[in-house]
Design a protein around this motif. Sequence first.
Motif, PDB file in Angstrom:
ATOM      1  N   GLU A 111       0.853  -1.191   0.000  1.00  0.00           N
ATOM      2  CA  GLU A 111       0.000   0.000   0.000  1.00  0.00           C
ATOM      3  C   GLU A 111       0.890   1.242   0.000  1.00  0.00           C
ATOM      4  N   ALA A 112       0.273   2.433   0.073  1.00  0.00           N
ATOM      5  CA  ALA A 112       1.002   3.685  -0.130  1.00  0.00           C
ATOM      6  C   ALA A 112       2.187   3.844   0.811  1.00  0.00           C
ATOM      7  N   ALA A 113       2.034   3.404   2.060  1.00  0.00           N
ATOM      8  CA  ALA A 113       3.110   3.569   3.045  1.00  0.00           C
ATOM      9  C   ALA A 113       4.130   2.442   3.002  1.00  0.00           C
ATOM     10  N   GLY A 114       3.929   1.476   2.126  1.00  0.00           N
ATOM     11  CA  GLY A 114       4.891   0.396   1.986  1.00  0.00           C
ATOM     12  C   GLY A 114       4.550  -0.873   2.726  1.00  0.00           C
ATOM     13  N   HIS A 115       3.440  -0.909   3.460  1.00  0.00           N
ATOM     14  CA  HIS A 115       3.040  -2.119   4.163  1.00  0.00           C
ATOM     15  C   HIS A 115       2.433  -3.119   3.174  1.00  0.00           C
ATOM     16  N   PRO A 116       2.621  -4.428   3.393  1.00  0.00           N
ATOM     17  CA  PRO A 116       2.031  -5.422   2.479  1.00  0.00           C
ATOM     18  C   PRO A 116       0.509  -5.356   2.525  1.00  0.00           C
ATOM     19  N   LEU A 117      -0.100  -5.644   1.369  1.00  0.00           N
ATOM     20  CA  LEU A 117      -1.559  -5.546   1.291  1.00  0.00           C
ATOM     21  C   LEU A 117      -2.256  -6.544   2.200  1.00  0.00           C
ATOM     22  N   HIS A 118      -1.592  -7.654   2.537  1.00  0.00           N
ATOM     23  CA  HIS A 118      -2.289  -8.600   3.408  1.00  0.00           C
ATOM     24  C   HIS A 118      -2.502  -8.037   4.815  1.00  0.00           C
ATOM     25  N   SER A 119      -1.834  -6.923   5.134  1.00  0.00           N
ATOM     26  CA  SER A 119      -2.096  -6.276   6.425  1.00  0.00           C
ATOM     27  C   SER A 119      -3.472  -5.615   6.441  1.00  0.00           C
ATOM     28  N   LEU A 120      -4.041  -5.372   5.275  1.00  0.00           N
ATOM     29  CA  LEU A 120      -5.389  -4.802   5.174  1.00  0.00           C
ATOM     30  C   LEU A 120      -6.461  -5.882   5.042  1.00  0.00           C
ATOM     31  N   ALA A 121      -6.035  -7.135   4.854  1.00  0.00           N
ATOM     32  CA  ALA A 121      -6.962  -8.196   4.480  1.00  0.00           C
ATOM     33  C   ALA A 121      -7.668  -8.797   5.689  1.00  0.00           C
ATOM     34  N   ARG A 122      -8.911  -9.138   5.472  1.00  0.00           N
ATOM     35  CA  ARG A 122      -9.719  -9.862   6.450  1.00  0.00           C
ATOM     36  C   ARG A 122     -10.373 -11.035   5.715  1.00  0.00           C
ATOM     37  N   ARG A 123     -10.360 -12.178   6.342  1.00  0.00           N
ATOM     38  CA  ARG A 123     -11.043 -13.328   5.758  1.00  0.00           C
ATOM     39  C   ARG A 123     -12.502 -13.312   6.182  1.00  0.00           C
ATOM     40  N   PHE A 124     -13.411 -13.421   5.212  1.00  0.00           N
ATOM     41  CA  PHE A 124     -14.829 -13.557   5.531  1.00  0.00           C
ATOM     42  C   PHE A 124     -15.239 -15.007   5.277  1.00  0.00           C
ATOM     43  N   PRO A 125     -15.714 -15.730   6.309  1.00  0.00           N
ATOM     44  CA  PRO A 125     -16.122 -17.127   6.105  1.00  0.00           C
ATOM     45  C   PRO A 125     -17.384 -17.205   5.245  1.00  0.00           C
ATOM     46  N   ALA A 126     -17.215 -17.710   4.045  1.00  0.00           N
ATOM     47  CA  ALA A 126     -18.325 -17.743   3.089  1.00  0.00           C
ATOM     48  C   ALA A 126     -19.444 -18.652   3.571  1.00  0.00           C
ATOM     49  N   ILE A 127     -20.656 -18.343   3.147  1.00  0.00           N
ATOM     50  CA  ILE A 127     -21.798 -19.208   3.413  1.00  0.00           C
ATOM     51  C   ILE A 127     -21.625 -20.476   2.573  1.00  0.00           C
ATOM     52  N   ASP A 128     -21.768 -21.625   3.198  1.00  0.00           N
ATOM     53  CA  ASP A 128     -21.597 -22.901   2.506  1.00  0.00           C
ATOM     54  C   ASP A 128     -22.964 -23.446   2.108  1.00  0.00           C
ATOM     55  N   ALA A 129     -23.136 -23.678   0.810  1.00  0.00           N
ATOM     56  CA  ALA A 129     -24.435 -24.144   0.310  1.00  0.00           C
ATOM     57  C   ALA A 129     -24.867 -25.452   0.944  1.00  0.00           C
ATOM     58  N   ARG A 130     -23.902 -26.255   1.395  1.00  0.00           N
ATOM     59  CA  ARG A 130     -24.246 -27.562   1.952  1.00  0.00           C
ATOM     60  C   ARG A 130     -24.987 -27.450   3.283  1.00  0.00           C
ATOM     61  N   TYR A 131     -24.817 -26.325   3.954  1.00  0.00           N
ATOM     62  CA  TYR A 131     -25.391 -26.207   5.286  1.00  0.00           C
ATOM     63  C   TYR A 131     -26.556 -25.225   5.332  1.00  0.00           C
ATOM     64  N   LEU A 132     -27.048 -24.819   4.176  1.00  0.00           N
ATOM     65  CA  LEU A 132     -28.209 -23.936   4.155  1.00  0.00           C
ATOM     66  C   LEU A 132     -29.430 -24.693   4.663  1.00  0.00           C
ATOM     67  N   GLN A 133     -30.127 -24.107   5.599  1.00  0.00           N
ATOM     68  CA  GLN A 133     -31.322 -24.715   6.163  1.00  0.00           C
ATOM     69  C   GLN A 133     -32.511 -23.813   5.863  1.00  0.00           C
ATOM     70  N   GLY A 134     -33.418 -24.294   5.040  1.00  0.00           N
ATOM     71  CA  GLY A 134     -34.608 -23.520   4.730  1.00  0.00           C
ATOM     72  C   GLY A 134     -34.304 -22.363   3.790  1.00  0.00           C
ATOM     73  N   PRO A 135     -35.306 -21.513   3.537  1.00  0.00           N
ATOM     74  CA  PRO A 135     -35.119 -20.378   2.631  1.00  0.00           C
ATOM     75  C   PRO A 135     -34.218 -19.320   3.248  1.00  0.00           C
ATOM     76  N   PRO A 136     -33.596 -18.469   2.419  1.00  0.00           N
ATOM     77  CA  PRO A 136     -32.752 -17.398   2.956  1.00  0.00           C
ATOM     78  C   PRO A 136     -33.592 -16.346   3.663  1.00  0.00           C
ATOM     79  N   PRO A 137     -32.971 -15.496   4.487  1.00  0.00           N
ATOM     80  CA  PRO A 137     -33.726 -14.439   5.172  1.00  0.00           C
ATOM     81  C   PRO A 137     -34.499 -13.583   4.169  1.00  0.00           C
ATOM     82  N   PRO A 138     -35.813 -13.471   4.313  1.00  0.00           N
ATOM     83  CA  PRO A 138     -36.614 -12.766   3.296  1.00  0.00           C
ATOM     84  C   PRO A 138     -36.295 -11.289   3.173  1.00  0.00           C
ATOM     85  N   ASP A 139     -35.691 -10.694   4.211  1.00  0.00           N
ATOM     86  CA  ASP A 139     -35.348  -9.284   4.116  1.00  0.00           C
ATOM     87  C   ASP A 139     -34.032  -9.063   3.365  1.00  0.00           C
TER      88      ASP A 139
END
Length: 728
Positions: free
Chosen positions: A69-97
């Motif tokens: 990034e601009a200050a020279g830090h590696p981009l992985h210092s900005l990274a966050r892992r988001f645990p994806a929704i797994d289709a195998r464990y979906l129970q019922g319809p998705p939230p209607p809202d």
Amino acid sequence: MNISSLHGLSVPLRDHVRYRTRRLSTRRRSIAFSSRHETTAIERIYVINLDRAQERWIAVHRELGRLREAAGHPLHSLARRFPAIDARYLQGPPPPDLLKPTYTLAEQLLVDPHPRLAIDGATRATRIDMTPQEVAVALSHIHVWQLIAASDAPYTLVLEDDAYITRTCMSVLEKAWCDIQASSDAGHPVDLLYLSYQETGEETEPPRRTRSLLRRPARGMWQLSGYVLSQAGAQKLLDQMPAHGPIDLWINQQFGRLHVQMTDRPVIEQRPGISSSNSYSVMPVLAKVGALRREAPQVFQHRPTREPILVIGDPGTGLTTVAKALSVLGLRCASDLITLPAHETRALARGSRRRLFDAYVNIGSLTPREVAGIVSSTRVRLIMTTATATSEPLSSFKEAWGLQRPQQRLLLPADDPDPWQTLARFLACDYPTHPWPHQPEQGQRHVTARSHSDVIASGRPLAWDTSPWIIQRTDWPGLMPKTPQQQDDALQAGQEAIAWQEGTRLEDSHWFLREDTFPSNRALFRPGNATLPQHGPASLTLRVEATRVRDLTGAAIASRPSFTYGSFSGCLRVPSGPGLVTGLFLHRNGPRQEIDIEILGRDTTCMLINVFYNPGTPGTRLEHGYRGTPTVIDLGFDASESLHDYEIDWQPDYIRWKVDGKTVHERVLWDPTPIPDQPLEFNVNLWSSESTEFAGPLDKQALPAVLEMTSLRAHSPAHAWKQGEPSL
């Protein structure tokens, strides 16, 4: 959306070159990224990653580590892992809202127009249900948008875990970000910036080159593998909830509410060699309405192991289910047999590559001593099923269990909360997208290797598909059932039938006239081409008639119920002439299974019988193969001259094809495929093939062509009916 998987194309060589040369970046630092809370900078990176695909997160994290990034830090210092929704464990319809899991064909065509389809009342009425994978992808992105809207980061880069950053990405962003800052200073901040995309439709002229590296989308956009979203843009998207349809389709409909830009070329790509496990809900609908004219042959990518697998366990511990799961993974599985053929037992014991099968499940003739001998002398994998995770291995197989190395053996309990993960880790293969195939325990069956003298009217085999569920050896006659008489009588008991006879109307609760087509069909089926007079035979007609998607129209009748086993027949007189195809067949998709009688107009003295087999329970989207396992049978008469009765007798251990009550061909287990075992719909149709190699060149001057029909009958166990019009 993984476009390469969607179209069934291999990744081009140039994409591999781009990936291999990504480290030759002209710039590795960019002012577009900052950790100092700049007013207009990308201060956070979210990587959407499944818990079971940690290696992808590691790959993306490593990818970001080589950039700054601009200050020279590696981009992985900005990274966050988001645990994806797994289709195998979906129970019922998705939230209607948040999400409505349906959309219309018209909405698809609005974003991705098709020259043969119009946005009209029919396409507006055609509703499409999202697949579980599409629902999971949509919810994953929506939840990331919620995080972005609640953050204090002005801009966030969102990456899917199959993305990589090209060698030009940082230099393009370095220049483009100046325009984004200028737009923000002028009071027109960019809400959404596409970095990875594919534009829909065909481009009539190339985009006009400007000094800016950014431009507005002029057409629809696919892919959300890499995009930059502002905090305000995320809130605008959330304000329009619930979304409906695949998320990369729906987001196009929000372009009027957002300030959307795209780089002049994609600078984030999907890594080559990673196949998408997603299934796309629009594809079968496009095939049905005639938007697709060709079928791309599918090839199974790989099998999880070349070593034979032995599966042992007590009855009731899920042995039949494990056999089906191994089959879904692409293994030829001999299962639930009292004994193996002698030559197969010898090949297994010797570690010979002449084995016909890859896995052996619940084989009675493999005694504890024989299993111990195989384990000690050859490289095998041993799986033992148990009732619970705390159950002890079978004492009778204790010697074999102790001889096997820990990494080559697996205890698989019936109550395992995630058996796919346990099995995939053991076999070092990808976690399947398909549902775990729970099966009733079948028990060991009496079968024997059929002798060649038992083969009934073998006919002339044509070219077969290459598939893990087809045995290619022509000297192998399959496994013949030795069914006790009382079991055979039980199969015939409790049968019910739906039938049609000439002079009567089709019962709406039993039959319907099709109004669709399929990719290799030159005709669109229309109900008006079926005539059912009060006296005399009914007729299905193929004629020259222009529609938006085809230049011919044909006719087809299908059963509303689907059936599992039974007898299915029709009394027909077929038309003759190259290019014509008369079909009497059973069919389903997801997984694709099919049993065919086809009579080609180019030679009406023969009939073509065929079987397509893919394993799994309903919802398993395995469609491999486009030729199946066809065989030509000499009829001994001309089917175009008079009416004859054609029948498919489909039972759990065999299929018999009959003409005028006489069996003319028989297939048993693994001859050369397993026997289809899922509910199938019954069809009769008249159509013309796109393939002149298959059916010959059609002479339109010889049309109309007429198929005459005096009866249809489906005779099946009542408990094996599945009511309702079959799904695609």
